[in-house]
Design an enzyme around this catalytic site. Structure first.
Site, PDB file in Angstrom:
ATOM      1  N   HIS C  75     -10.566  19.283   9.600  1.00  0.00           N
ATOM      2  CA  HIS C  75     -11.287  20.542   9.394  1.00  0.00           C
ATOM      3  C   HIS C  75     -11.835  21.042  10.729  1.00  0.00           C
ATOM      4  CE1 HIS C  75     -14.251  23.467   8.109  1.00  0.00           C
ATOM      5  NE2 HIS C  75     -15.212  22.738   8.642  1.00  0.00           N
ATOM      6  N   ASP C 104      -0.070  46.244  30.371  1.00  0.00           N
ATOM      7  CA  ASP C 104       0.157  44.939  29.751  1.00  0.00           C
ATOM      8  C   ASP C 104      -0.674  43.934  30.536  1.00  0.00           C
ATOM      9  OD1 ASP C 104       1.163  42.706  28.343  1.00  0.00           O
ATOM     10  OD2 ASP C 104       3.055  43.740  28.022  1.00  0.00           O
ATOM     11  N   TRP C 139     -13.811  14.883  15.254  1.00  0.00           N
ATOM     12  CA  TRP C 139     -13.100  15.723  16.236  1.00  0.00           C
ATOM     13  C   TRP C 139     -13.341  15.217  17.630  1.00  0.00           C
ATOM     14  CZ3 TRP C 139     -14.727  19.681  19.855  1.00  0.00           C
ATOM     15  CH2 TRP C 139     -16.114  19.810  19.980  1.00  0.00           C
ATOM     16  N   SER C 169      -1.414  25.403  26.386  1.00  0.00           N
ATOM     17  CA  SER C 169      -1.307  26.799  25.976  1.00  0.00           C
ATOM     18  C   SER C 169      -2.544  27.587  26.393  1.00  0.00           C
ATOM     19  CB  SER C 169      -1.114  26.846  24.460  1.00  0.00           C
ATOM     20  OG  SER C 169      -1.669  28.008  23.932  1.00  0.00           O
ATOM     21  N   SER C 170      -3.719  27.013  26.147  1.00  0.00           N
ATOM     22  CA  SER C 170      -4.949  27.732  26.500  1.00  0.00           C
ATOM     23  C   SER C 170      -5.055  27.930  27.999  1.00  0.00           C
ATOM     24  CB  SER C 170      -6.179  26.947  26.057  1.00  0.00           C
ATOM     25  OG  SER C 170      -6.281  26.948  24.686  1.00  0.00           O
ATOM     26  N   HIS C 253     -18.961  20.734  25.727  1.00  0.00           N
ATOM     27  CA  HIS C 253     -19.998  21.756  25.671  1.00  0.00           C
ATOM     28  C   HIS C 253     -19.512  23.108  26.161  1.00  0.00           C
ATOM     29  CE1 HIS C 253     -23.829  23.365  24.756  1.00  0.00           C
ATOM     30  NE2 HIS C 253     -23.587  24.135  25.800  1.00  0.00           N
ATOM     31  N   GLU C 255     -16.709  24.152  25.822  1.00  0.00           N
ATOM     32  CA  GLU C 255     -15.872  24.589  24.713  1.00  0.00           C
ATOM     33  C   GLU C 255     -16.679  25.325  23.635  1.00  0.00           C
ATOM     34  OE1 GLU C 255     -12.730  24.678  24.047  1.00  0.00           O
ATOM     35  OE2 GLU C 255     -12.767  25.025  21.879  1.00  0.00           O
ATOM     36  N   TYR C 257     -19.118  27.190  24.047  1.00  0.00           N
ATOM     37  CA  TYR C 257     -19.332  28.556  24.519  1.00  0.00           C
ATOM     38  C   TYR C 257     -18.048  29.359  24.508  1.00  0.00           C
ATOM     39  CZ  TYR C 257     -24.051  27.398  25.226  1.00  0.00           C
ATOM     40  OH  TYR C 257     -25.324  27.023  24.970  1.00  0.00           O
ATOM     41  N   SER C 268     -21.376  43.091  21.200  1.00  0.00           N
ATOM     42  CA  SER C 268     -21.892  43.966  22.258  1.00  0.00           C
ATOM     43  C   SER C 268     -21.099  45.266  22.341  1.00  0.00           C
ATOM     44  CB  SER C 268     -21.839  43.268  23.612  1.00  0.00           C
ATOM     45  OG  SER C 268     -22.537  42.058  23.576  1.00  0.00           O
ATOM     46  N   HIS C 302     -26.422  16.211  26.471  1.00  0.00           N
ATOM     47  CA  HIS C 302     -27.320  16.350  25.308  1.00  0.00           C
ATOM     48  C   HIS C 302     -26.631  15.906  24.021  1.00  0.00           C
ATOM     49  CE1 HIS C 302     -26.123  20.906  24.861  1.00  0.00           C
ATOM     50  NE2 HIS C 302     -25.286  20.149  24.219  1.00  0.00           N
ATOM     51  N   HIS C 303     -25.338  15.675  24.090  1.00  0.00           N
ATOM     52  CA  HIS C 303     -24.663  15.089  22.931  1.00  0.00           C
ATOM     53  C   HIS C 303     -24.764  13.564  22.948  1.00  0.00           C
ATOM     54  CE1 HIS C 303     -22.789  18.874  21.651  1.00  0.00           C
ATOM     55  NE2 HIS C 303     -22.787  19.153  22.933  1.00  0.00           N
ATOM     56  N   THR C 328     -29.739  33.042  26.554  1.00  0.00           N
ATOM     57  CA  THR C 328     -29.370  33.358  25.179  1.00  0.00           C
ATOM     58  C   THR C 328     -30.395  34.319  24.580  1.00  0.00           C
ATOM     59  OG1 THR C 328     -28.548  31.101  25.066  1.00  0.00           O
ATOM     60  CG2 THR C 328     -28.673  32.317  23.009  1.00  0.00           C
ATOM     61  N   LYS C 331     -30.000  37.886  25.752  1.00  0.00           N
ATOM     62  CA  LYS C 331     -28.967  38.622  25.036  1.00  0.00           C
ATOM     63  C   LYS C 331     -29.486  39.126  23.695  1.00  0.00           C
ATOM     64  CE  LYS C 331     -24.740  36.515  26.717  1.00  0.00           C
ATOM     65  NZ  LYS C 331     -23.744  37.563  26.777  1.00  0.00           N
ATOM     66  N   ARG C 450     -24.214  12.535   8.547  1.00  0.00           N
ATOM     67  CA  ARG C 450     -22.977  13.291   8.432  1.00  0.00           C
ATOM     68  C   ARG C 450     -21.812  12.307   8.357  1.00  0.00           C
ATOM     69  NH1 ARG C 450     -22.158  15.501  14.705  1.00  0.00           N
ATOM     70  NH2 ARG C 450     -20.298  16.486  13.868  1.00  0.00           N
TER      71      ARG C 450
HETATM   72  C1  HEM Z   1     -29.347  27.644  22.449  1.00  0.00           C
HETATM   73  C2  HEM Z   1     -28.214  27.134  22.425  1.00  0.00           C
HETATM   74  C3  HEM Z   1     -27.825  25.734  22.004  1.00  0.00           C
HETATM   75  C4  HEM Z   1     -28.451  24.557  22.177  1.00  0.00           C
HETATM   76  C5  HEM Z   1     -29.767  24.326  22.876  1.00  0.00           C
HETATM   77  C6  HEM Z   1     -27.642  23.535  21.572  1.00  0.00           C
HETATM   78  C7  HEM Z   1     -27.940  22.181  21.548  1.00  0.00           C
HETATM   79  C8  HEM Z   1     -27.177  21.233  20.925  1.00  0.00           C
HETATM   80  C9  HEM Z   1     -27.419  19.827  20.961  1.00  0.00           C
HETATM   81  C10 HEM Z   1     -28.560  19.170  21.704  1.00  0.00           C
HETATM   82  C11 HEM Z   1     -26.478  19.211  20.228  1.00  0.00           C
HETATM   83  C12 HEM Z   1     -26.305  17.717  20.002  1.00  0.00           C
HETATM   84  C13 HEM Z   1     -26.879  17.290  18.748  1.00  0.00           C
HETATM   85  C14 HEM Z   1     -26.522  15.891  18.383  1.00  0.00           C
HETATM   86  O1  HEM Z   1     -25.348  15.586  18.184  1.00  0.00           O
HETATM   87  O2  HEM Z   1     -27.454  15.095  18.258  1.00  0.00           O
HETATM   88  C15 HEM Z   1     -25.625  20.228  19.714  1.00  0.00           C
HETATM   89  C16 HEM Z   1     -24.533  19.988  18.912  1.00  0.00           C
HETATM   90  C17 HEM Z   1     -23.580  20.931  18.665  1.00  0.00           C
HETATM   91  N1  HEM Z   1     -23.602  22.251  19.041  1.00  0.00           N
HETATM   92 FE1  HEM Z   1     -25.126  23.184  19.946  1.00  0.00          FE
HETATM   93  N2  HEM Z   1     -26.545  24.107  21.029  1.00  0.00           N
HETATM   94  C18 HEM Z   1     -26.623  25.451  21.298  1.00  0.00           C
HETATM   95  C19 HEM Z   1     -25.704  26.401  20.957  1.00  0.00           C
HETATM   96  C20 HEM Z   1     -24.491  26.110  20.402  1.00  0.00           C
HETATM   97  C21 HEM Z   1     -23.434  27.043  20.255  1.00  0.00           C
HETATM   98  C22 HEM Z   1     -23.490  28.493  20.689  1.00  0.00           C
HETATM   99  C23 HEM Z   1     -22.429  26.392  19.676  1.00  0.00           C
HETATM  100  C24 HEM Z   1     -21.046  26.858  19.278  1.00  0.00           C
HETATM  101  C25 HEM Z   1     -20.646  27.994  19.114  1.00  0.00           C
HETATM  102  C26 HEM Z   1     -22.841  25.050  19.442  1.00  0.00           C
HETATM  103  C27 HEM Z   1     -22.052  24.100  18.831  1.00  0.00           C
HETATM  104  C28 HEM Z   1     -22.429  22.817  18.652  1.00  0.00           C
HETATM  105  C29 HEM Z   1     -21.626  21.849  17.999  1.00  0.00           C
HETATM  106  C30 HEM Z   1     -20.223  22.076  17.445  1.00  0.00           C
HETATM  107  C31 HEM Z   1     -22.347  20.668  17.988  1.00  0.00           C
HETATM  108  C32 HEM Z   1     -21.967  19.372  17.314  1.00  0.00           C
HETATM  109  C33 HEM Z   1     -21.022  18.565  18.058  1.00  0.00           C
HETATM  110  C34 HEM Z   1     -20.732  17.350  17.268  1.00  0.00           C
HETATM  111  O3  HEM Z   1     -21.512  16.415  17.334  1.00  0.00           O
HETATM  112  O4  HEM Z   1     -19.730  17.348  16.540  1.00  0.00           O
HETATM  113  N3  HEM Z   1     -24.108  24.901  19.881  1.00  0.00           N
HETATM  114  N4  HEM Z   1     -26.053  21.468  20.152  1.00  0.00           N
HETATM  115 CU   LIG Z   2     -23.553  20.964  23.583  1.00  0.00          CU
END
Ligand code: HEM
Ligand SMILES: [Cu+2]
Lengths: 127, 198, 600
Positions: C75, C104, C139, C169-170, C253, C255, C257, C268, C302-303, C328, C331, C450
């Site tokens: 997923h 083009d 993932w 590709s990307s 990370h 990614e 964005y 926008s 931070h992950h 952020t 914006k 999870r």
């Molecule tokens: C203010 C902006 C953001 C902050 C401060 C932030 C912070 C974080 C942090 C600290 C985690 C880790 C959490 C953990 O696993 O314990 C996390 C996970 C995640 N964030 Fe964000 N995030 C932000 C914006 C975004 C945005 C814009 C996206 C995507 C469009 C995003 C997608 C994700 C995803 C997919 C995960 C989970 C990854 C995983 O463990 O599978 N985040 N975020």
């Molecule tokens: Cu992140």
């Protein structure tokens, strides 16, 4: 990134074949110096000296052989972006592994090696 | 083609040719590629649990020779580019040929080195040194190999009736960028793996 | 030699299968990306519904643990790499040339190649379901779950090979787009006059260019660990599983964005048009986008707060993470400022855009919460993270993409999507999404981990899980309404005209759908909102000359063949070396054909 001025494409550099050969010779000399340095007892100075010399070679090739010095600024910006980011991430990773308590997993004895990052960065940054 | 065509197609907003710009951005990307590989190598330096270790295997004099070869190939490459840009096509072809030969010699050195290491018992799976060393230098060698093929096809192309056409200078310049980049990566690898004692 | 003249181009609508297979037209490639991306969105949605069905009640029996693991892994991979990214690429393809005033992209054939390689990678990865099971390690495929000891069989190799192919590709597409925006702008289109969507596009593409090589290296190492007995990630031999995490998140990370910035760009564009006001604080919003990208490379750990990071790194990464909240926030205020005092028109595209602001803000706030290491220690690997990522990815990325679809549909097809159905579509998605994901905050805070395939009752999780499952069905129903709307609309007459919304950017200056050569005359840009400026100052674009020969690149089947060759190499890496050899031969043949093919 807003180089709007129609910087006309500078065709090639002013360097002549002679210049190129000279540059090649200088690079060779630097390599020989590096080689010698790595055999001489330089202690803590060795690594900075070697890194500095290879930086000189790196910059010379990029600026003169790859003509970056004579090309539009945008190209320099693009390349420097990649090179600097790569260096920062490299330093960041080495730093993180120096500070990695999970390292004990491998059962590594720092005296017999340990993480290179630990030795290098620890040595120069005193952290 | 009539007059009203295409003025937009020949001028670019920055004045730099599209392909040239793309090559430089691609090289920026390659910096991260080799940056990750070198990081891995350094992180695992000293992490091998069993030998052989780098100190026992690395042959600095021989590698210095191969480093010299690669460096010289950069000189011949830049001369080939010079030849193409100044319409001295014989100079271009000879130097292109020299670059190809030097590149091949470099690869030869690498093959010899790898065989030597394998003889001394260092396989990809032996220890952390083996894994990270072979992956880094192997992928660098792959880049050199691709570069050699790239240059050979330019050489073949340039011996056709109308050579590489009016873009000869640009074509060689772009190939040269790739080639020099592979060379500077080796400059870094040589220092980090070989010269700095582990 | 392909030349199009103004008069013939309208009637000359090619659409046979062969035209699609050999097209190098950025608009058609955009459509291909869009349709494929949307199909994978549906597939990923079905996977999600299965997951939610299993979790609806305690001790669910719909799926077993093994299949459940495959489904949540696929997923995520499907949604990230095969749905949201290609839908972003679809907008990039279609609108980069139109918005910067070009005919083009810089390299049309490379563009087609990117699509075919994307399709190969996506099919390889998805086909794992029928060849012995899909990847099931999440993932991010943390070691040691990805090692050959714990992931027996081929599943994890499908992961490495599939992602490398998709990444290739990307990378090609990003190089192409970056060069196009930097180098192919219409006269007068300075960088600081680029539409914000174009700015976000260029930022996304540089993020990809600079982060994809890192994951490629990590995937290569994983592939070697599994197939050639190296020990990059296995501690028994001195390897370190943490290295995988670092390399993965150095890519991972940036990614995220890559996933959100296109949508930020889209809204926008939408907000100013439907507020009849220029964007508030253009320079600030551009700067904030660039700042997000730069900071985005400095927050990856931070992950990994719970992996035993030392104190200093924890502080640094926590601070940089929270610092991202600043651009952020800038914006968000810009978008609000754009609407403030405007004459707002409540179209469906506007609904989606406004909801983006709200939902994304919720996700941003929970993000900053787990940017704090002690809090993250509680929240890591709970449903709280799932709530966060879906507020930013669904509430953000997907809502933005839908805003883009409703906004640009008239341009792409000449037809308006039905507004009534559109609003039903919106409200169902909006309610469904909040019903599904908001309770996950509570579930996470009360400790539900999870990635568990089931749970016992008695933890206080039952009710919220049921609510979430109901929400997901409502959401899915909303998407069905969209499909209905789409097919209904496509049967109508095109009535949109060039600029139905009174848009300000160049794509609205040409016909809907645009002719093959995009613009009869390349427009001259005098302002950040060129169409509004010309309208207010009574400037007419010059008439096309009588004999308007426009040179277009001819179609080519080389990209298709090369894409096929890359697919064979990938399949070979999963089966037999001979297949790889064949693939290499095909690629070399097609490079040969590519170079020698006449392009003018
Ligand atoms: C203010 C902006 C953001 C902050 C401060 C932030 C912070 C974080 C942090 C600290 C985690 C880790 C959490 C953990 O696993 O314990 C996390 C996970 C995640 N964030 Fe964000 N995030 C932000 C914006 C975004 C945005 C814009 C996206 C995507 C469009 C995003 C997608 C994700 C995803 C997919 C995960 C989970 C990854 C995983 O463990 O599978 N985040 N975020
Ligand atoms: Cu992140």
């Amino acid at each position: 990134m807003s180089t709007e001025a129609q910087t006309t494409e500078s065709h090639g550099s002013p360097l002549t074949p002679r210049d190129y050969i000279k540059i090649g010779l200088i690079l060779t000399v630097i390599t020989i110096v590096e080689l010698i340095a790595s055999y001489v007892e330089l202690g803590a100075l060795l690594i900075p000296i070697l890194l500095f010399l290879s930086l000189v070679k790196f910059v010379a090739v990029v600026a003169l052989f790859m003509h970056l010095k004579y090309e539009a600024r945008i190209l320099t910006q693009m390349f420097v972006m990649g090179a600097v980011l790569a260096t920062c991430i490299l330093i960041g990773l080495l730093y993180l592994f120096r500070n990695d308590p999970t390292d004990a997993l491998g059962g590594v004895d720092p005296a017999s090696g340990g993480h290179a990052a630990r030795i290098w960065i620890g040595h120069y940054l005193h952290i | 083609m009539s007059e009203a065509v295409t003025h937009a197609e020949h001028h670019t907003s920055t004045g730099v040719d599209n392909r040239m710009l793309m090559m430089w951005i691609f090289l920026a990307s390659e910096c991260l590629f080799f940056g990750s590989l070198i990081s891995t190598y350094l992180i695992y330096q000293g992490e091998s649990l069993v030998g052989p270790l780098p100190g026992e295997l690395l042959n600095i004099p021989i590698t210095s020779a191969s480093t010299f070869v690669l460096l010289m190939s950069s000189v011949t490459m830049v001369l080939a580019v010079y030849g193409a840009q100044h319409k001295e096509f014989l100079m271009m072809k000879l130097n292109l040929l020299a670059t190809i030969i030097l590149g091949t010699i470099f690869l030869g050195f690498q093959v010899v080195e790898f065989t030597e290491f394998v003889h001394h018992g260092l396989l990809l799976s032996t220890n952390q040194f083996g894994s990270s060393f072979y992956l880094l230098t192997g992928l660098h060698g792959t880049h050199v190999g691709i570069g050699v093929i790239y240059l050979i096809s330019l050489l073949i192309g340039s011996s056709r009736r109308n050579g590489l056409g009016k873009d000869a200078g640009l074509n060689l310049e772009i190939a040269g960028l790739y080639w020099h980049f592979v060379d500077i990566v080796w400059i870094v690898i040589f220092t980090i793996i070989y010269l700095i004692p582990s | 030699m392909a030349t199009a003249t103004t008069s013939m181009s309208q009637s000359h609508q090619k659409s046979g299968v062969w035209d699609w297979l050999t097209t190098v037209d950025h608009k058609k490639i955009g459509v291909l990306y869009g349709v494929s991306g949307f199909s994978f969105l549906l597939l990923g949605g079905i996977e999600a519904l299965l997951i939610r069905t299993q979790l609806a009640v305690p001790n669910g029996t719909v799926l077993d643990a093994e299949l459940y693991n495959q489904l949540f892994t696929m997923h995520a991979l499907t949604m990230i790499f095969m749905a949201i990214m290609p839908m972003g690429a679809s907008f990039f393809n279609y609108f980069i040339p139109l918005m910067i005033g070009a005919r083009d992209v810089a390299f049309p054939r490379l563009n087609a190649l990117s699509y075919w390689i994307f399709l190969s990678g996506a099919l390889i990865l998805t086909s794992s379901f029928i060849f012995g099971g899909a990847p099931d390690g999440g993932w991010f495929a943390y070691a040691p779950l990805s090692s050959e000891d714990y992931a027996v069989g081929r599943a994890m190799d499908f992961y490495t090979v599939g992602l490398v192919v998709l990444g290739l590709s990307s990378l090609m597409a990003s190089l192409n787009f970056a060069v196009t925006i930097i180098n192919m702008r219409a006269p007068g289109m300075t960088m600081m006059r680029l539409p914000v969507f174009m700015w976000m596009t260029i930022v996304v593409n540089f993020l990809l260019i600079l982060s994809l090589p890192v994951i490629t290296v990590a995937l290569a190492q994983l592939y070697f660990d599994r197939n050639f007995a190296t020990n990059f990630f296995s501690p028994a031999q001195g390897g370190d599983p943490i290295l995988w995490q670092h390399l993965f998140w150095v890519f991972g990370h940036p990614e995220v964005y890559v996933l959100i910035l296109p949508s930020m760009g889209i809204i926008s564009e939408v907000l100013p048009v439907f507020s009849r006001k220029p964007l508030f604080g253009y320079a600030a919003i551009v700067f904030a986008g660039v700042a997000i990208a730069v900071l985005g490379f400095a927050v990856w750990s931070h992950h990994m707060f719970t992996t035993g990071l030392d104190t200093v790194p924890k502080i640094v990464f926590s601070a940089s993470t929270m610092a991202i909240g600043v651009p952020t926030g800038i914006k968000i205020f810009n978008w609000l400022g754009t609407m403030y005092g405007g004459q707002i028109r409540f179209t469906t595209a506007m609904y989606f855009s406004v909801s983006f602001i709200a939902l994304f803000t919720i996700g941003g706030i929970s993000g900053v919460m787990h940017g704090s290491p002690p809090i993250d220690t509680q929240q890591q690997d709970t449903y709280f993270i799932v709530a966060h990522l879906h507020y930013v990815l669904f509430g953000g990325a997907i809502m933005g993409i839908f805003a883009g679809i409703y906004y640009w549909f008239p341009k792409m097809t000449g037809r308006f999507l039905n507004e009534t159905l559109g609003k039903i579509n919106f409200w169902l998605m909006f309610f469904g999404m909040n019903l599904t994901f908001f309770p996950m905050h509570f579930l996470g805070l009360s400790g539900m981990p999870r990635r568990v395939y089931t749970y016992d009752s008695g933890f206080g999780w039952d009710a919220w899980n049921m609510v979430a499952t109901i929400g997901s069905y409502i959401l899915a129903f909303g998407i069905l309404i969209f499909l209905f709307n789409f097919f209904k609309t496509m049967r109508q007459e095109p009535t949109a005209g060039n600029n139905p919304w009174d848009g300000a950017t160049l794509e609205w200056a040409t016909s809907s759908p645009p002719p093959e050569h995009d613009f009869d005359v390349i427009p001259e840009v005098r302002d950040r909102d060129p169409l509004w400026y010309d309208r207010d100052n009574n400037i007419q674009q010059p008439e096309p000359p009588e004999e308007n020969h426009i040179h277009l690149p001819p179609p080519s089947y080389m990209p298709l063949i090369m894409g096929f060759g890359v697919a064979l190499i990938g399949i070979g890496a999963l089966s037999h070396l001979a297949m790889t050899g064949l693939g290499v031969a095909v690629v070399i043949y097609s490079i040969w054909g590519w170079v020698l093919e006449p392009i003018d």
